[in-house]
Design a protein around this motif. Structure first.
Motif, PDB file in Angstrom:
ATOM      1  N   ARG B 203       0.835  -1.199   0.000  1.00 22.77           N
ATOM      2  CA  ARG B 203       0.000   0.000   0.000  1.00 22.77           C
ATOM      3  C   ARG B 203       0.870   1.250   0.000  1.00 22.77           C
ATOM      4  O   ARG B 203       0.649   2.189  -0.762  1.00 22.77           O
ATOM      5  N   GLU B 204       1.890   1.201   0.835  1.00 17.03           N
ATOM      6  CA  GLU B 204       2.735   2.389   0.982  1.00 17.03           C
ATOM      7  C   GLU B 204       3.541   2.642  -0.295  1.00 17.03           C
ATOM      8  O   GLU B 204       3.713   3.778  -0.717  1.00 17.03           O
ATOM      9  N   ARG B 205       4.020   1.539  -0.882  1.00 18.78           N
ATOM     10  CA  ARG B 205       4.758   1.686  -2.130  1.00 18.78           C
ATOM     11  C   ARG B 205       3.854   2.337  -3.164  1.00 18.78           C
ATOM     12  O   ARG B 205       4.258   3.196  -3.938  1.00 18.78           O
ATOM     13  N   HIS B 206       2.597   1.933  -3.134  1.00 16.02           N
ATOM     14  CA  HIS B 206       1.590   2.440  -4.029  1.00 16.02           C
ATOM     15  C   HIS B 206       1.338   3.910  -3.834  1.00 16.02           C
ATOM     16  O   HIS B 206       1.227   4.671  -4.783  1.00 16.02           O
ATOM     17  N   ARG B 207       1.250   4.267  -2.576  1.00 21.50           N
ATOM     18  CA  ARG B 207       1.010   5.663  -2.234  1.00 21.50           C
ATOM     19  C   ARG B 207       2.067   6.526  -2.918  1.00 21.50           C
ATOM     20  O   ARG B 207       1.756   7.537  -3.534  1.00 21.50           O
ATOM     21  N   GLN B 209       3.843   5.764  -5.520  1.00 23.04           N
ATOM     22  CA  GLN B 209       3.650   5.733  -6.967  1.00 23.04           C
ATOM     23  C   GLN B 209       2.518   6.631  -7.405  1.00 23.04           C
ATOM     24  O   GLN B 209       2.630   7.350  -8.381  1.00 23.04           O
ATOM     25  N   ASP B 210       1.435   6.567  -6.654  1.00 26.30           N
ATOM     26  CA  ASP B 210       0.277   7.370  -7.027  1.00 26.30           C
ATOM     27  C   ASP B 210       0.650   8.843  -7.135  1.00 26.30           C
ATOM     28  O   ASP B 210       0.203   9.556  -8.014  1.00 26.30           O
ATOM     29  N   ALA B 211       1.488   9.276  -6.215  1.00 29.29           N
ATOM     30  CA  ALA B 211       1.944  10.661  -6.272  1.00 29.29           C
ATOM     31  C   ALA B 211       2.676  10.909  -7.591  1.00 29.29           C
ATOM     32  O   ALA B 211       2.463  11.923  -8.251  1.00 29.29           O
ATOM     33  N   ASP B 212       3.516   9.939  -7.966  1.00 32.94           N
ATOM     34  CA  ASP B 212       4.233  10.082  -9.226  1.00 32.94           C
ATOM     35  C   ASP B 212       3.266  10.070 -10.408  1.00 32.94           C
ATOM     36  O   ASP B 212       3.314  10.934 -11.279  1.00 32.94           O
ATOM     37  N   GLU B 213       2.387   9.068 -10.378  1.00 39.80           N
ATOM     38  CA  GLU B 213       1.491   8.868 -11.512  1.00 39.80           C
ATOM     39  C   GLU B 213       0.580  10.066 -11.730  1.00 39.80           C
ATOM     40  O   GLU B 213       0.310  10.442 -12.861  1.00 39.80           O
ATOM     41  N   SER B 214       0.099  10.625 -10.647  1.00 36.23           N
ATOM     42  CA  SER B 214      -0.829  11.738 -10.793  1.00 36.23           C
ATOM     43  C   SER B 214      -0.163  12.881 -11.541  1.00 36.23           C
ATOM     44  O   SER B 214      -0.823  13.686 -12.179  1.00 36.23           O
ATOM     45  N   ALA B 215       1.148  12.945 -11.476  1.00 32.13           N
ATOM     46  CA  ALA B 215       1.863  13.977 -12.214  1.00 32.13           C
ATOM     47  C   ALA B 215       1.870  13.647 -13.713  1.00 32.13           C
ATOM     48  O   ALA B 215       1.595  14.505 -14.559  1.00 32.13           O
ATOM     49  N   THR B 216       2.146  12.385 -14.022  1.00 32.97           N
ATOM     50  CA  THR B 216       2.218  12.004 -15.424  1.00 32.97           C
ATOM     51  C   THR B 216       0.844  11.697 -16.007  1.00 32.97           C
ATOM     52  O   THR B 216       0.714  11.481 -17.196  1.00 32.97           O
ATOM     53  N   GLY B 217      -0.173  11.678 -15.152  1.00 34.95           N
ATOM     54  CA  GLY B 217      -1.515  11.403 -15.634  1.00 34.95           C
ATOM     55  C   GLY B 217      -1.811   9.924 -15.751  1.00 34.95           C
ATOM     56  O   GLY B 217      -2.939   9.510 -15.928  1.00 34.95           O
ATOM     57  N   GLU B 218      -0.771   9.107 -15.625  1.00 29.51           N
ATOM     58  CA  GLU B 218      -0.968   7.665 -15.738  1.00 29.51           C
ATOM     59  C   GLU B 218      -1.387   7.098 -14.380  1.00 29.51           C
ATOM     60  O   GLU B 218      -0.972   7.601 -13.344  1.00 29.51           O
ATOM     61  N   LEU B 220      -1.298   3.546 -12.189  1.00 29.76           N
ATOM     62  CA  LEU B 220      -0.817   2.162 -12.153  1.00 29.76           C
ATOM     63  C   LEU B 220      -1.285   1.533 -10.858  1.00 29.76           C
ATOM     64  O   LEU B 220      -0.706   1.760  -9.806  1.00 29.76           O
ATOM     65  N   ASP B 221      -2.346   0.752 -10.930  1.00 20.71           N
ATOM     66  CA  ASP B 221      -2.851   0.196  -9.682  1.00 20.71           C
ATOM     67  C   ASP B 221      -2.341  -1.226  -9.464  1.00 20.71           C
ATOM     68  O   ASP B 221      -1.536  -1.742 -10.234  1.00 20.71           O
ATOM     69  N   GLU B 222      -2.802  -1.820  -8.396  1.00 19.01           N
ATOM     70  CA  GLU B 222      -2.259  -3.107  -7.981  1.00 19.01           C
ATOM     71  C   GLU B 222      -2.447  -4.171  -9.054  1.00 19.01           C
ATOM     72  O   GLU B 222      -1.541  -4.970  -9.298  1.00 19.01           O
ATOM     73  N   ASP B 223      -3.609  -4.167  -9.697  1.00 20.93           N
ATOM     74  CA  ASP B 223      -3.850  -5.170 -10.728  1.00 20.93           C
ATOM     75  C   ASP B 223      -2.819  -5.062 -11.838  1.00 20.93           C
ATOM     76  O   ASP B 223      -2.325  -6.062 -12.352  1.00 20.93           O
ATOM     77  N   ALA B 224      -2.513  -3.848 -12.219  1.00 18.97           N
ATOM     78  CA  ALA B 224      -1.533  -3.650 -13.285  1.00 18.97           C
ATOM     79  C   ALA B 224      -0.182  -4.219 -12.863  1.00 18.97           C
ATOM     80  O   ALA B 224       0.511  -4.852 -13.659  1.00 18.97           O
ATOM     81  N   ALA B 225       0.176  -4.010 -11.611  1.00 17.24           N
ATOM     82  CA  ALA B 225       1.434  -4.538 -11.111  1.00 17.24           C
ATOM     83  C   ALA B 225       1.444  -6.060 -11.208  1.00 17.24           C
ATOM     84  O   ALA B 225       2.424  -6.662 -11.654  1.00 17.24           O
ATOM     85  N   ILE B 226       0.333  -6.683 -10.825  1.00 21.14           N
ATOM     86  CA  ILE B 226       0.244  -8.136 -10.897  1.00 21.14           C
ATOM     87  C   ILE B 226       0.332  -8.602 -12.348  1.00 21.14           C
ATOM     88  O   ILE B 226       0.962  -9.615 -12.651  1.00 21.14           O
ATOM     89  N   ASP B 227      -0.280  -7.833 -13.240  1.00 20.57           N
ATOM     90  CA  ASP B 227      -0.166  -8.157 -14.656  1.00 20.57           C
ATOM     91  C   ASP B 227       1.295  -8.215 -15.076  1.00 20.57           C
ATOM     92  O   ASP B 227       1.712  -9.112 -15.807  1.00 20.57           O
TER      93      ASP B 227
END
Lengths: 277, 277
Positions: B203-207, B209-218, B220-227
DNA sequence: GTTCTACTCGAACACTGTTCGTTCGTCAAG
DNA sequence: CTTGACGAACGAACAGTGTTCGAGTAGAAC
């Protein structure tokens, strides 16, 4: 490898662009193949051009990190302590290792590469399985501190992939359904690592105490600590804690090996029960 | 309580003098009794003399710590962040809490006090047991970050003692031998906590990432990581990894609940198998 | 009203991981 | 053999962390 700011986290699945994914995969596979054919774990794909004796490298850094964890415990290992042992400053390490997190990752790969899973013997697959888990704990114990790096880590490290592959072969020898094979590798790895982490925290706490005790001349070892726990249980008010009180001795019985063995029996026994249904 | 430099670590079994032990026991028991009779978890035995509204207290500190862990994650909680929220400096906290370690301890006690174990029903004790473990994970999930404090902790915290007592009652309703009762509480608590820790790290790793992603607009949620993990498995060379490759889909199947449920079934099933022998 | 104790808190210490900009060594091209 | 060029090395610093010291202060006790 550390030149791309957004995708250097090998095995951490933090990849933003799809190209980076396949790139990562290729890199991973290459490393895996290298590993299978006798390459040292943690070695990068690109061959070192000039392996001068006093040149830094990810390998040397990992080696020092593992040694320091073994000798002084996980908490004592810092970028500075590693750099100092290598006769340089902390900044120099970042040319070979992206992160403290990545360093931990590499350390795990280095150590867990030692884990050997035997060829399956369908007659005794469950005993083999039990022994495997005990072996893994033994390796963690031989390298204190390493277990602390494992939690939350997806086993994509080359050495671990080999291990998982062989572990699954062992499970399939016991006719364990596919889905259970997959999940069991997860659960068992997590359990072993957790036990190792707990033991390590204890050991480290102890290390601190020993330093204190050696000053006062008193020595308080693990058994003494357990004695105190038992005393707490025994002194609980019987009206509210009849069971805990009467079982005070039972609660504190058993060596670390016995307790771990019980957990392993639980997991393996549970797996057999589930599979045979 | 923070005045004795050598024995303040409540429940950490770091006690040097025998008198300190009994002292500790008395304190613990008093706290336990207070807890049983409706006291708030984490409350100290000695009553606050002047509960002025803006006065600091261990309770308020723990409360803020738990809140911050819930909102911002374990790593974001520091002595300074807690102090800031309370409108003071970090030094002020040390009058009520000896340590960061002790604070973590209190946080665990606070949260785990919510764990409810039902009265045993001998007919369905195993289902009750399964539900208990799932409830505990649910509580960890409702208070992210707290699980990180648990590892290496002996459950002498008042709230936990009550829980363990009731848990043992549940096991005994299933005719589980005493020794297994004792060890099972250990193993199961460790397993649940480990799963919670792993989820929390994710969860924390995600948190981050989310900060990063929100900048790039992309995104990447947990399902994508599992993919991506599955893609790695699928791209392994078949000659060396036949099983992992063919089981790529199976390896990445299952929600967090399903995987945890499997682990619980393993433990409970294993316990039943072992007990009935 | 005075004393005394317990709490408060600004400032600092030693430490952490990490980054910046510069310097240095070494290797390939001219 | 000289000359770039480029990655590695590194000194210094930054923003954090947990923790301690000691002066100051508010409130209860006598």
């Amino acid at each position: 490898m550390a030149s791309e700011p957004h995708s250097f986290q090998v095995g951490r699945v933090k990849v933003t662009a799809p190209e980076a994914v396949t790139e990562k995969v290729a890199e991973s596979v290459a490393a895996v193949v290298g590993q299978v054919f006798g390459g040292r774990p943690g070695a990068q794909g690109r061959a070192r051009k000039a392996p001068s004796a006093d040149r830094l490298s990810a390998d040397r850094i990992v080696e020092v990190a593992v040694d320091q964890m073994r000798e002084r415990g996980y908490d004592a290992v810092t970028m500075r302590s590693i750099a100092k042992e290598l006769g340089t400053g902390p900044a120099s390490l970042y040319a070979h290792v992206a992160n403290r997190a990545e360093l931990d990752q590499l350390v795990v790969g280095w150590v867990c590469g030692q884990w050997q899973v035997p060829d399956p013997d369908p007659e005794h697959w469950d005993d083999q399985l039990r022994d495997c888990l005990k072996d893994m704990l033994a390796i963690y114990r031989a390298n204190p501190g390493v277990a602390r790096c494992t939690l939350g880590m997806i086993p994509l490290q080359p050495g671990l992939l080999v291990t998982v592959e062989r572990l699954i072969a062992l499970l399939k020898a016991g006719d364990v359904p596919d889905q259970y094979c997959a999940w069991f590798t997860d659960v068992s790895a997590l359990y072993v690592a957790s036990v190792a982490v707990e033991e390590d925290i204890w050991r480290e706490r102890h290390r601190g105490q020993d330093a204190d005790e050696s000053a006062t001349g008193e020595h308080l070892d693990e058994d003494a600590a357990i004695d105190q726990v038992r005393q707490v249980f025994e002194s609980l008010p019987a009206e509210h804690f009849p069971l805990l009180r009467s079982m005070a001795a039972t609660m504190t019985t058993g060596s670390a090996d016995e307790r771990f063995g019980f957990g392993v029996d639980l997991l393996v026994g549970g797996l057999k029960a589930l599979s045979e249904r």
